[in-house]
Design an enzyme around this catalytic site. Structure first.
Site, short mmCIF file in Angstrom:
data_model
loop_
_atom_site.label_atom_id
_atom_site.label_comp_id
_atom_site.label_asym_id
_atom_site.label_seq_id
_atom_site.Cartn_x
_atom_site.Cartn_y
_atom_site.Cartn_z
N LEU A 100 0.87 -1.17 0.00
CA LEU A 100 0.00 0.00 0.00
C LEU A 100 0.91 1.22 0.00
O LEU A 100 1.91 1.25 0.72
CB LEU A 100 -0.92 0.03 1.23
CG LEU A 100 -2.08 -0.97 1.28
CD1 LEU A 100 -2.87 -0.81 2.57
CD2 LEU A 100 -3.00 -0.81 0.08
N ASP A 101 0.58 2.21 -0.81
CA ASP A 101 1.41 3.41 -0.89
C ASP A 101 1.54 4.10 0.47
O ASP A 101 0.72 3.90 1.37
CB ASP A 101 0.82 4.40 -1.89
CG ASP A 101 0.86 3.86 -3.31
OD1 ASP A 101 1.62 2.93 -3.57
OD2 ASP A 101 0.10 4.40 -4.15
N TYR A 102 2.54 4.94 0.57
CA TYR A 102 2.82 5.72 1.79
C TYR A 102 1.58 6.45 2.31
O TYR A 102 1.30 6.47 3.51
CB TYR A 102 3.93 6.72 1.47
CG TYR A 102 4.42 7.57 2.61
CD1 TYR A 102 5.23 7.05 3.61
CD2 TYR A 102 4.09 8.92 2.66
CE1 TYR A 102 5.70 7.83 4.64
CE2 TYR A 102 4.56 9.73 3.68
CZ TYR A 102 5.36 9.18 4.68
OH TYR A 102 5.81 9.97 5.70
#
Length: 237
Positions: A100-102
């Site tokens: 999952l992205d930042y």
């Protein structure tokens, strides 16, 4: 006897796919000899060393985390930032399944069971990944239908998916959209919306397969039940 990459995965070191990469890169030794053949088999009595680490089979652990924003989806970070692994209280060497992205929040599974991770990530398992995206702009039918039928990102067309408009806010010029995909390509959801002309302001993954965020506040996690683990293993082809 079992394939070396499967042994490495089941030892909890990494996923089977990553284990295959490490073998091809010459980073795996069996009884003191470097092995680069993916078909190489072991019986579990050998000394297996991966990237200088002696493998030992350990008890498997499985977690569901509600990932907060501004946390790295990784085992470690060279910039010293907090990772998802830091949020789970365990001495086992667990790793996140997928990414999952930042700035993306929501459902993320972690484990030390490489085979379990491989099943969840394999395209043949067709595991639903349900996201809620807040978009800048009011999305309409034409763009939604394009997303459903697949759009070109990074030179390849995405698989057909489910898209549902949850609500629009004309005053603030935003939309809330639910999108369900089976793939796990890099930044896929954001790129899909960008391809049809919309910027993703916020993104949350609400569900991965049978796993929802019910009862989990942001930053909290829980262990999976044996029944949940067996459901995932039942997907193995």
């Amino acid at each position: 006897m079992e394939r070396l990459q499967k042994y490495i995965a089941e030892a909890g070191y990494t996923s089977r796919r990553k284990a295959e990469e490490l073998i091809k890169q010459g980073k795996v030794e069996v009884n003191g000899e470097i092995v680069t053949e993916l078909g190489f088999k072991v019986n579990g009595k050998e000394q297996v060393i991966v990237e200088g680490n002696l493998l030992k089979r350990e008890e498997k652990e499985y977690y569901l985390l509600n990932k907060p924003r501004s946390i790295i989806t990784s085992v470690c970070d060279d910039k010293g930032r907090k990772t998802v692994v830091d949020l789970v209280d365990t001495k086992k060497r667990i790793f996140p399944i997928g990414r999952l992205d930042y700035d993306t929040t929501g459902a993320l599974l972690l484990t030390n069971d490489g085979e379990f991770a491989n099943i969840l990530m394999h395209p043949n398992s067709k595991v639903d990944k349900v996201y809620i995206a807040k978009l800048r702009g009011v999305i309409k039918g034409e763009a939604i239908n394009r997303l459903k039928n697949g759009v070109i990102i990074d030179g390849r067309k995405t698989k057909k998916c489910r898209v549902k408009l949850r609500k629009t806010d004309l005053k603030n010029n935003t939309s809330m959209v639910e999108i369900t995909i089976h793939e796990g390509r890099n930044h896929q959801v954001k790129k899909m919306f960008h391809e049809v002309g919309f910027e993703v302001l916020k993104l949350k993954r609400e569900r991965v397969g049978i796993f929802t965020l019910q009862g989990l506040k942001s930053g909290n996690y829980r262990r999976l039940t044996p029944k949940e683990v067996s459901v995932i293993y039942s997907l193995k082809k």
